[in-house]
Design a protein around this motif. Structure first.
Motif: not given
Length: 272
Positions: A43, A49, A114, A121
């Motif tokens: 992130d 993540l 993203s 991200c």
């Protein structure tokens, strides 16, 4: 005559929490299987993540190429990204309690991820000069891992999965458990009693049972989360507040592994 134990599956996960790749052979370097979890999605603050928060990550396919990766996902154009050089900028990233350096890959990879995941991200890579020590409660200094949850290799057996599936209405695939090594020719959960094994020229130590999280409840084909297998595992594989399936491994020297290699049990755990 008993069935010989052999390595029946070998799986690499180049990007942490994205789809894995089945391989017939793989070198094992100082971090684990070559390419395994050397990339990671983070992130904006550098925290990793995973499918725990974003089950949709399981829908992203990964193929290792000579100079990087090919990423694919439903309704997205495929994307080739190159492996960064040592001159590329680095940021601090976090994997559980470990803080270390991750090398930024490409802005277009960040934008692609993203867009598909619906969150901001970035994609990072672990360079060879980054040293992430395995928890020293289970390994001596110098045992390393990449962006895995904590250990360089994870082993599970076909028999253990078959026994679990006998308790379920709908059988699950081994992909739910994301092992690197799958073995056949054992009794269910025989691996719980192993302490040291040999595969080919490699000696490996089984140092810690693997506690399982909500990632196992994500269907790899759809990205939809359900109750199983955690609900059934909790009925007979619980220890304290955790449920367990598979074993974490370390090793002292690099080597090579291949599907079909025999597995020799060198040492068993003391009875507990």
């Amino acid at each position: 005559m008993s069935t010989p134990i052999c390595l029946s599956g070998l799986h690499c996960y180049p990007v942490k929490s994205l789809r894995g790749v089945a391989v017939d052979r793989s070198s094992v370097d100082g971090f684990g299987l070559v390419h395994d979890r050397r990339w990671m999605v983070v992130d904006r603050d550098g925290g990793f993540l995973s499918q725990r928060e974003l089950p949709r990550m399981t829908l992203i396919g990964v193929e290792v190429e000579s100079d990087g990766l090919l990423l694919t996902a439903p309704d997205m154009p495929s994307l080739r990204v190159g492996r960064p050089t040592f001159a590329a900028p680095r940021i601090e990233v976090e994997v559980w309690q470990d803080r270390l350096e991750g090398c930024l890959v490409e802005q277009r990879a960040d934008a692609w991820l993203s867009r598909f995941l619906g969150v901001e991200c970035r994609l990072v890579y672990m360079m060879d000069d980054v040293k992430r020590q395995v928890d020293q409660r289970y390994a001596e200094p110098g045992h390393l891992t990449a962006f895995s949850d904590g250990f360089p290799l994870l082993l599970a057996s076909e028999a253990s999965l078959e026994e679990l599936n006998s308790r379920l209405e709908s059988p699950l695939s081994m992909a739910r458990f994301r092992p690197n090594l799958v073995v056949s020719g054992t009794q269910p959960y025989a691996e719980d009693q192993w302490s040291r094994i040999r595969i080919g020229t490699m000696e490996l130590r089984l140092v810690k049972p693997c506690s399982r999280c909500s990632i196992t409840s994500v269907d790899p084909a759809t990205g939809v989360r359900g109750a199983e297998p955690l609900a059934s595992l909790a009925a007979y594989r619980r220890r304290g507040k955790q449920v367990y399936f598979g074993q974490n491994l370390i090793y002292d020297h690099p080597g090579e592994l291949g599907v079909g290699m025999s597995v020799e049990i060198l040492e068993y755990r003391d009875e507990q």
